[in-house]
Design a protein around this motif. Structure first.
Motif, PDB file in Angstrom:
ATOM      1  N   LEU A  73     -24.179 -18.683  94.806  1.00 50.50           N
ATOM      2  CA  LEU A  73     -24.026 -20.122  94.583  1.00 50.50           C
ATOM      3  C   LEU A  73     -23.394 -20.798  95.790  1.00 50.50           C
ATOM      4  N   THR A  74     -22.444 -20.115  96.441  1.00 50.11           N
ATOM      5  CA  THR A  74     -21.706 -20.740  97.541  1.00 50.11           C
ATOM      6  C   THR A  74     -22.541 -20.878  98.811  1.00 50.11           C
ATOM      7  N   ARG A  75     -23.731 -20.364  98.800  1.00 52.58           N
ATOM      8  CA  ARG A  75     -24.622 -20.530  99.957  1.00 52.58           C
ATOM      9  C   ARG A  75     -25.285 -21.904  99.956  1.00 52.58           C
ATOM     10  N   PHE A  76     -25.162 -22.609  98.839  1.00 50.03           N
ATOM     11  CA  PHE A  76     -25.838 -23.888  98.692  1.00 50.03           C
ATOM     12  C   PHE A  76     -24.813 -25.006  98.490  1.00 50.03           C
ATOM     13  N   THR A  77     -25.268 -26.238  98.620  1.00 49.60           N
ATOM     14  CA  THR A  77     -24.409 -27.397  98.376  1.00 49.60           C
ATOM     15  C   THR A  77     -24.126 -27.506  96.877  1.00 49.60           C
ATOM     16  N   LEU A  78     -22.852 -27.620  96.531  1.00 52.05           N
ATOM     17  CA  LEU A  78     -22.442 -27.709  95.131  1.00 52.05           C
ATOM     18  C   LEU A  78     -22.254 -29.177  94.768  1.00 52.05           C
ATOM     19  N   LEU A  79     -22.949 -29.621  93.743  1.00 56.85           N
ATOM     20  CA  LEU A  79     -22.941 -31.020  93.342  1.00 56.85           C
ATOM     21  C   LEU A  79     -22.004 -31.221  92.164  1.00 56.85           C
ATOM     22  N   ASP A  80     -21.278 -32.332  92.180  1.00 58.20           N
ATOM     23  CA  ASP A  80     -20.322 -32.598  91.115  1.00 58.20           C
ATOM     24  C   ASP A  80     -20.043 -34.096  91.092  1.00 58.20           C
ATOM     25  N   THR A  81     -19.273 -34.548  90.101  1.00 59.90           N
ATOM     26  CA  THR A  81     -18.826 -35.934  90.054  1.00 59.90           C
ATOM     27  C   THR A  81     -17.463 -36.034  90.724  1.00 59.90           C
ATOM     28  N   VAL A  82     -17.193 -37.177  91.338  1.00 61.32           N
ATOM     29  CA  VAL A  82     -15.947 -37.331  92.091  1.00 61.32           C
ATOM     30  C   VAL A  82     -14.722 -37.291  91.180  1.00 61.32           C
ATOM     31  N   LYS A  83     -14.899 -37.562  89.893  1.00 59.50           N
ATOM     32  CA  LYS A  83     -13.760 -37.540  88.987  1.00 59.50           C
ATOM     33  C   LYS A  83     -13.242 -36.127  88.746  1.00 59.50           C
ATOM     34  N   SER A  84     -14.059 -35.125  89.015  1.00 57.61           N
ATOM     35  CA  SER A  84     -13.657 -33.751  88.731  1.00 57.61           C
ATOM     36  C   SER A  84     -13.402 -33.005  90.029  1.00 57.61           C
ATOM     37  N   LYS A  85     -12.132 -32.698  90.285  1.00 55.64           N
ATOM     38  CA  LYS A  85     -11.785 -31.915  91.461  1.00 55.64           C
ATOM     39  C   LYS A  85     -11.604 -30.442  91.100  1.00 55.64           C
ATOM     40  N   ARG A  86     -11.718 -30.126  89.822  1.00 55.55           N
ATOM     41  CA  ARG A  86     -11.409 -28.763  89.393  1.00 55.55           C
ATOM     42  C   ARG A  86     -12.571 -28.054  88.711  1.00 55.55           C
ATOM     43  N   LEU A  87     -13.671 -28.757  88.420  1.00 56.70           N
ATOM     44  CA  LEU A  87     -14.725 -28.148  87.620  1.00 56.70           C
ATOM     45  C   LEU A  87     -15.382 -26.975  88.339  1.00 56.70           C
ATOM     46  N   TRP A  88     -15.860 -27.186  89.567  1.00 55.44           N
ATOM     47  CA  TRP A  88     -16.465 -26.078  90.301  1.00 55.44           C
ATOM     48  C   TRP A  88     -15.446 -24.969  90.593  1.00 55.44           C
ATOM     49  N   PRO A  89     -14.228 -25.275  91.050  1.00 56.83           N
ATOM     50  CA  PRO A  89     -13.256 -24.193  91.252  1.00 56.83           C
ATOM     51  C   PRO A  89     -12.989 -23.376  89.986  1.00 56.83           C
ATOM     52  N   ASP A  90     -12.872 -24.057  88.840  1.00 54.80           N
ATOM     53  CA  ASP A  90     -12.660 -23.330  87.577  1.00 54.80           C
ATOM     54  C   ASP A  90     -13.851 -22.439  87.246  1.00 54.80           C
ATOM     55  N   ILE A  91     -15.059 -22.961  87.457  1.00 50.98           N
ATOM     56  CA  ILE A  91     -16.271 -22.204  87.128  1.00 50.98           C
ATOM     57  C   ILE A  91     -16.426 -20.997  88.049  1.00 50.98           C
ATOM     58  N   LEU A  92     -16.236 -21.216  89.335  1.00 56.42           N
ATOM     59  CA  LEU A  92     -16.372 -20.089  90.269  1.00 56.42           C
ATOM     60  C   LEU A  92     -15.306 -19.031  90.020  1.00 56.42           C
ATOM     61  N   ARG A  93     -14.096 -19.464  89.693  1.00 55.20           N
ATOM     62  CA  ARG A  93     -13.052 -18.487  89.356  1.00 55.20           C
ATOM     63  C   ARG A  93     -13.429 -17.718  88.093  1.00 55.20           C
ATOM     64  N   HIS A  94     -14.005 -18.413  87.129  1.00 55.53           N
ATOM     65  CA  HIS A  94     -14.474 -17.760  85.903  1.00 55.53           C
ATOM     66  C   HIS A  94     -15.549 -16.719  86.202  1.00 55.53           C
ATOM     67  N   LEU A  95     -16.369 -17.000  87.206  1.00 53.55           N
ATOM     68  CA  LEU A  95     -17.454 -16.091  87.577  1.00 53.55           C
ATOM     69  C   LEU A  95     -17.012 -15.021  88.577  1.00 53.55           C
ATOM     70  N   GLY A  96     -15.729 -15.076  88.967  1.00 55.31           N
ATOM     71  CA  GLY A  96     -15.217 -14.084  89.906  1.00 55.31           C
ATOM     72  C   GLY A  96     -15.619 -14.328  91.340  1.00 55.31           C
ATOM     73  N   VAL A  97     -15.860 -15.598  91.681  1.00 52.01           N
ATOM     74  CA  VAL A  97     -16.285 -15.952  93.035  1.00 52.01           C
ATOM     75  C   VAL A  97     -15.177 -16.761  93.697  1.00 52.01           C
ATOM     76  N   GLU A  98     -14.862 -16.432  94.932  1.00 54.68           N
ATOM     77  CA  GLU A  98     -13.836 -17.159  95.672  1.00 54.68           C
ATOM     78  C   GLU A  98     -14.480 -18.325  96.405  1.00 54.68           C
ATOM     79  N   LEU A  99     -13.913 -19.512  96.226  1.00 49.80           N
ATOM     80  CA  LEU A  99     -14.433 -20.720  96.868  1.00 49.80           C
ATOM     81  C   LEU A  99     -13.705 -20.916  98.187  1.00 49.80           C
ATOM     82  N   ALA A 100     -14.418 -20.769  99.284  1.00 54.09           N
ATOM     83  CA  ALA A 100     -13.819 -20.912 100.611  1.00 54.09           C
ATOM     84  C   ALA A 100     -13.675 -22.385 100.978  1.00 54.09           C
ATOM     85  N   ASP A 101     -12.750 -22.668 101.895  1.00 45.67           N
ATOM     86  CA  ASP A 101     -12.493 -24.053 102.304  1.00 45.67           C
ATOM     87  C   ASP A 101     -13.720 -24.696 102.940  1.00 45.67           C
TER      88      ASP A 101
END
Length: 316
Positions: free
Chosen positions: A185-213
């Motif tokens: 997933l992190t090889r592609f652009t991750l789309l989200d709404t600006v109101k959520s700063k935690r949704l993708w980080p929470d999901i990737l952590r749930h999936l065991g994936v580290e989100l790099a800066d």
């Protein structure tokens, strides 16, 4: 004998309310149309009266002390009550009006198909509906209550979760063919709404994936625009269940990791639509009736059913 505590001067509390909101003597002075020195005098008067320190000066900035943070909640609630009382008694032609605000997504997908049911229960109500992505200013915007997307962090108000908004990871078939594991997933652009700063980080952590800066992401003002960007292949989107089911059935999108990969996320990590209302507003009969109706609906029960249930009387 223990009597009631002597309250500080109302003007000092009004000045404190402005300083606490702006975290600045100068900005508070601009709002109140007085000098910063006059603001400082009122704050000193309040501190002397209460025998507590409310602000710590650090260079040109100020910080609220723990006492100030605690007091600010009660002072804000008090002034909100004043404003609501004045509004209700002076705007006689609007006393029976209910001004409901909702996020555009909730209004379109949940509220509008059911709104006629409330009109049948309370036919005399003058209901006005507006939409707004951000939390409104209840006094300035003349709003009685609002339905907002988020995680329920509005501690100054009465807040009730109406319906969770779980997401499905979606992308175009072309992108989906390149995803073999959650890490892809992190090889592609991750789309989200600006109101959520935690949704993708929470999901990737749930999936065991580290989100790099350096990971790429794009934020959108609303879910509808983010969904369109997903359909256009700009990146991988987090699409609400109702929309995702439609796009998955049509084949426009795929769920590369499966539709149910996020179903076991923790409840506190799943956003939702919350009913937010200043507590004093619930003293108005018509507003309280709408609040009861909104909280009594099972918003997730018939999302795919075209026929609506018959209205039932409100429970007291």
């Amino acid at each position: 004998m223990t009597g009631k505590p002597r309250l500080p001067p109302l003007n000092a509390l009004r000045v404190f309310h402005a300083v606490a909101r702006h975290k600045s003597f100068r900005q508070a002075a601009d709002e109140l149309l007085v000098t910063p020195q006059a603001v400082g005098q009122q704050i000193k008067l309040l501190e002397d009266t209460l025998q507590v320190t409310l602000f710590e000066r650090k260079g040109r900035s100020i910080e609220l002390t723990e006492s100030a943070i605690l007091l600010s909640h009660y002072v804000k609630a008090g002034f909100d009550e004043f404003a609501e009382g004045v509004r209700r008694v002076t705007k006689s032609t609007y006393r029976d009006r209910i001004n409901l605000n909702a996020s555009p997504y909730f209004a379109t997908h949940y509220l509008l198909p059911r709104l006629s049911l409330f009109r049948e229960i309370l036919p005399g109500a003058d209901l006005r509906l507006t939409t707004m992505v951000d939390l409104p200013d209840f006094g300035r915007d003349d709003v009685d209550m609002t339905v907002q997307w988020g995680y329920g962090g509005w501690s100054d108000y009465d807040t009730t979760l109406l319906v969770p908004d779980p997401k499905i990871i979606c992308c175009t078939p072309a992108i989906g063919g390149q995803i073999g594991s959650a890490k892809d997933l992190t090889r592609f652009t991750l789309l989200d709404t600006v109101k959520s700063k935690r949704l993708w980080p929470d999901i990737l952590r749930h999936l065991g994936v580290e989100l790099a800066d350096g990971d790429r992401s794009i934020g959108f003002d609303d879910a509808a625009t983010m969904r369109r960007a997903t359909l256009q292949g700009i990146g991988i989107g987090l699409v609400s269940v109702m929309d995702a089911e439609e796009d998955l059935r049509s084949g426009a999108l795929v769920a590369p990791l499966g539709r149910d990969v996020l179903v076991d996320m923790k409840e506190e990590e799943i956003p939702g639509f919350y009913l937010v209302v200043p507590r004093g507003h619930l003293r108005v009969k018509a507003v309280a009736a709408l609040h009861r109706w909104l909280t009594q609906q099972d918003w997730g029960s018939d999302l795919k059913i075209s026929a609506l249930p018959k209205p039932t009387p409100l429970l007291e």
